[in-house]
Design a protein around this motif. Structure first.
Motif, PDB file in Angstrom:
ATOM      1  N   UNK A 119       0.810  -1.220   0.000  1.00 32.49           N
ATOM      2  CA  UNK A 119       0.000   0.000   0.000  1.00 32.49           C
ATOM      3  C   UNK A 119       0.843   1.270   0.000  1.00 32.49           C
ATOM      4  N   UNK A 120       2.040   1.195   0.586  1.00 39.97           N
ATOM      5  CA  UNK A 120       2.920   2.362   0.603  1.00 39.97           C
ATOM      6  C   UNK A 120       3.403   2.682  -0.812  1.00 39.97           C
ATOM      7  N   UNK A 129       4.312   9.950  -8.000  1.00 41.94           N
ATOM      8  CA  UNK A 129       5.762   9.897  -7.784  1.00 41.94           C
ATOM      9  C   UNK A 129       6.403   8.944  -8.781  1.00 41.94           C
ATOM     10  N   UNK A 133      11.533   8.714  -6.740  1.00 45.20           N
ATOM     11  CA  UNK A 133      10.912   9.491  -5.655  1.00 45.20           C
ATOM     12  C   UNK A 133      10.279   8.576  -4.614  1.00 45.20           C
ATOM     13  N   UNK A 224       2.480  14.756  19.807  1.00 42.05           N
ATOM     14  CA  UNK A 224       1.946  15.847  18.995  1.00 42.05           C
ATOM     15  C   UNK A 224       1.601  17.011  19.895  1.00 42.05           C
TER      16      UNK A 224
ATOM     17  N   UNK B  88      -7.525   5.147  -0.361  1.00 37.14           N
ATOM     18  CA  UNK B  88      -7.517   3.696  -0.177  1.00 37.14           C
ATOM     19  C   UNK B  88      -8.374   3.273   1.011  1.00 37.14           C
ATOM     20  N   UNK B  92      -3.282   3.979   3.869  1.00 39.22           N
ATOM     21  CA  UNK B  92      -1.928   4.025   3.315  1.00 39.22           C
ATOM     22  C   UNK B  92      -1.234   5.364   3.510  1.00 39.22           C
ATOM     23  N   UNK B  93      -1.427   5.944   4.692  1.00 39.62           N
ATOM     24  CA  UNK B  93      -0.634   7.140   5.009  1.00 39.62           C
ATOM     25  C   UNK B  93       0.818   6.712   5.191  1.00 39.62           C
ATOM     26  N   UNK B  94       1.733   7.672   5.031  1.00 36.01           N
ATOM     27  CA  UNK B  94       3.150   7.375   5.250  1.00 36.01           C
ATOM     28  C   UNK B  94       3.419   7.424   6.755  1.00 36.01           C
ATOM     29  N   UNK B  95       3.730   6.277   7.366  1.00 32.94           N
ATOM     30  CA  UNK B  95       3.816   6.239   8.839  1.00 32.94           C
ATOM     31  C   UNK B  95       4.982   7.047   9.400  1.00 32.94           C
ATOM     32  N   UNK B  96       5.989   7.331   8.568  1.00 34.02           N
ATOM     33  CA  UNK B  96       7.165   8.044   9.067  1.00 34.02           C
ATOM     34  C   UNK B  96       7.032   9.552   8.883  1.00 34.02           C
ATOM     35  N   UNK B 105       3.964  16.174   0.961  1.00 36.99           N
ATOM     36  CA  UNK B 105       5.061  15.434   0.310  1.00 36.99           C
ATOM     37  C   UNK B 105       4.977  15.477  -1.228  1.00 36.99           C
ATOM     38  N   UNK B 106       3.841  15.053  -1.762  1.00 40.46           N
ATOM     39  CA  UNK B 106       3.717  15.040  -3.226  1.00 40.46           C
ATOM     40  C   UNK B 106       3.634  16.448  -3.826  1.00 40.46           C
ATOM     41  N   UNK B 109       7.340  17.564  -3.897  1.00 42.01           N
ATOM     42  CA  UNK B 109       8.286  16.822  -4.727  1.00 42.01           C
ATOM     43  C   UNK B 109       7.770  16.506  -6.123  1.00 42.01           C
ATOM     44  N   UNK B 136       0.836  18.009  13.422  1.00 39.76           N
ATOM     45  CA  UNK B 136       2.122  17.398  13.716  1.00 39.76           C
ATOM     46  C   UNK B 136       2.022  15.966  14.224  1.00 39.76           C
ATOM     47  N   UNK B 137       0.819  15.400  14.186  1.00 38.76           N
ATOM     48  CA  UNK B 137       0.652  14.035  14.678  1.00 38.76           C
ATOM     49  C   UNK B 137       1.106  13.036  13.616  1.00 38.76           C
ATOM     50  N   UNK B 138       1.652  11.903  14.084  1.00 43.14           N
ATOM     51  CA  UNK B 138       1.990  10.816  13.172  1.00 43.14           C
ATOM     52  C   UNK B 138       0.756   9.936  12.999  1.00 43.14           C
ATOM     53  N   UNK B 141      -0.731   7.908  15.728  1.00 44.74           N
ATOM     54  CA  UNK B 141      -1.380   8.590  16.850  1.00 44.74           C
ATOM     55  C   UNK B 141      -2.813   8.996  16.517  1.00 44.74           C
ATOM     56  N   UNK B 154      -4.562  14.675   1.797  1.00 48.04           N
ATOM     57  CA  UNK B 154      -3.354  14.393   1.016  1.00 48.04           C
ATOM     58  C   UNK B 154      -3.666  14.412  -0.490  1.00 48.04           C
TER      59      UNK B 154
END
Lengths: 225, 247
Positions: A119-120, A129, A133, A224, B88, B92-96, B105-106, B109, B136-138, B141, B154
């Motif tokens: 999924x990532x 991307x 990227x 956060x 989705x 499918x968020x970017x966990x980092x 991000x997109x 970039x 600012x939450x991941x 969280x 997003x």
């Protein structure tokens, strides 16, 4: 039983052990850097869909993992000069460790990348991307975290494997033990001392692994505000 | 053939091995139109919308999106995808990355928008989906409903022409479904072209112009949500609706 055990001789030889330890540390560092470079290239090749890069990478990884490091080392040390490449022992040693460890590092990196959920990749694709990227911004930063602990495990293996370089007369830690053993005929003193130094290195790397684990584990939970 | 929609399926077929997952699909979605796709599991509805941004490729037929034919060498798929938001089922968020970083991000970039500008827009979008305090939450969280709202923000950050939703509320606890649907209604009301795979009838009735029912890879029925949900025409859609409406 211990009256024959000469601590004095060990102390007398400490500078030699110290030099050996330093050599082991820096040649391990260089070899590990080399292993990372080899591993990154191999894993990138191995992850390609086309066979052109994947098959040679797989063949190399299998060949390294299937044969003893000692055989690989002897091939490079005795075999290469016959083929016209004469290199100093130290270079041969670092080359052997890098090429050997690189195969294992490649598998660690590949496993790390493949552990990132499909999924990532799709999220990156869907937002337009490019492959590069996606790798740089999405996959590798996540894979990096997963691979740090096993990579440090591989570093521990590499440090121990570097003992084999004593057989091609590189003056590292094990060589220092051998010298004490043969000069004074004190194998107990010689080898127990190097064992203690290897244990020390092991704990340093293990501590680093624990630290990195805690650091990486804590990162996503940054609170956060 | 003369009329071109924002999304145009013309006789599209797709196989997974021997399985014909999309059968002769012909469907046109107009700009600003909201189409809801429903049907039993395995009927091909997810596959249908995943073809639109090329997450799946089609075997034959034509699929034209925003005037560009998919599979045509002249079509820059990466470029086209920037015009298509995809939400989705599993977020499918970017966990980092933080919520804000996920949104920017997109744009930074891919769209090459200056960082400060992208962050400004990102904050506004997160505020719009009700998450101004979670910038600012991941993802770890956030609740499922919050994560899905970040995922929608997003997509919006890319200023897409089309938004596709693949069962956006199916992975959510019941009490979180409405907060996500509310955001989707707001997006629809702003005139976004949307295809939404969902069984949420309330949402369909409120904003969709059309409901499409799929079974075994084919479009079996298509009509206004009102017609479809209250008076389904085919046996298969009746059987399906009786199952999802029983409780």
């Amino acid at each position: 039983m211990l009256e024959n055990f000469s601590f004095r001789t060990i102390v007398e030889y400490l500078p030699l052990f110290g030099q050996g330890l330093v050599t082991t540390v820096w040649l391990s560092l260089i070899s590990f850097a080399g292993a990372l470079a080899v591993g990154i290239v191999l894993s990138a090749m191995n992850l390609q869909r086309g066979w052109l890069f994947r098959v040679p990478a797989k063949a190399y990884i299998d060949a390294v993992r299937a044969t003893p490091l000692l055989a690989q080392l002897y091939f490079l040390y005795f075999g290469l000069p016959r083929l016209g490449f004469v290199l100093p022992e130290l270079v041969v040693g670092i080359l052997a460790l890098s090429l050997n460890s690189g195969a294992y590092v490649a598998e660690i990196i590949r496993a790390g990348i493949l552990s990132i959920p499909r999924g990532q990749v799709e999220a990156g694709v869907a937002s337009g991307m490019t492959y590069v990227q996606r790798m740089r911004l999405v996959i590798l930063p996540q894979a990096f975290k997963v691979t740090i602990p096993p990579l440090l495990g591989q570093a521990i293996v590499l440090v121990k494997d570097s003992a084999l370089l004593s057989l091609i007369s590189v003056a590292e830690l094990t060589r220092a033990g051998q010298l004490l053993a043969s000069d004074r005929f004190m194998p107990a003193e010689g080898f127990i001392t190097i064992a203690a130094f290897y244990l020390l290195l092991y704990y340093c790397l293990k501590g680093l692994a624990a630290l990195s684990g805690r650091w990486l584990g804590l990162q996503p939970a940054r609170s956060s505000t | 053939m003369t009329k071109t929609g924002m999304i145009d399926f013309r006789g599209v077929n797709k196989w997974f091995g021997a399985l014909n997952v999309l059968r002769d699909i012909t469907l046109s979605v107009e700009p600003r139109e909201v189409v809801v796709v429903c049907g039993p599991s395995g009927s091909g509805k997810s596959t249908l919308i995943r073809c639109i941004n090329g997450l799946e490729t089609i075997r034959d037929g034509d699929l034209v999106v925003d005037g560009q034919r998919l599979g045509d060498p002249a079509t820059n798929m990466t470029r086209l995808r920037t015009e298509i938001g995809f939400v989705f089922q599993s977020f499918n968020l970017y966990p980092h990355k933080t919520a804000l970083e996920n949104v920017t991000l997109a744009p930074i970039h891919v769209r090459k928008i200056p960082r400060t500008e992208a962050e400004q827009a990102g904050r506004e979008l997160l505020a719009k989906v009700g998450l101004a305090d979670k910038v600012d939450a991941y993802p770890a969280q956030l609740s499922g409903g919050q994560q899905q709202r970040v995922a929608i923000a997003r997509c919006l950050g890319m200023r897409p022409k089309i938004m596709l939703f693949d069962e956006p509320t199916s992975a959510l606890d019941p009490e979180m479904i409405s907060e996500v649907l509310d955001v989707m209604v707001a997006v629809a009301e702003e005139g976004m072209t949307m295809m939404v795979v969902t069984h949420e009838m309330g949402f369909a009735r409120k904003v969709a112009q059309r409901a499409v029912f799929m079974d075994a890879g084919a479009i079996v029925e298509s009509g206004t949500p009102e017609e479809f949900f209250s008076a389904p025409k085919t046996d298969r859609s009746r059987a399906f609706l009786s199952k999802i409406l029983r409780h």
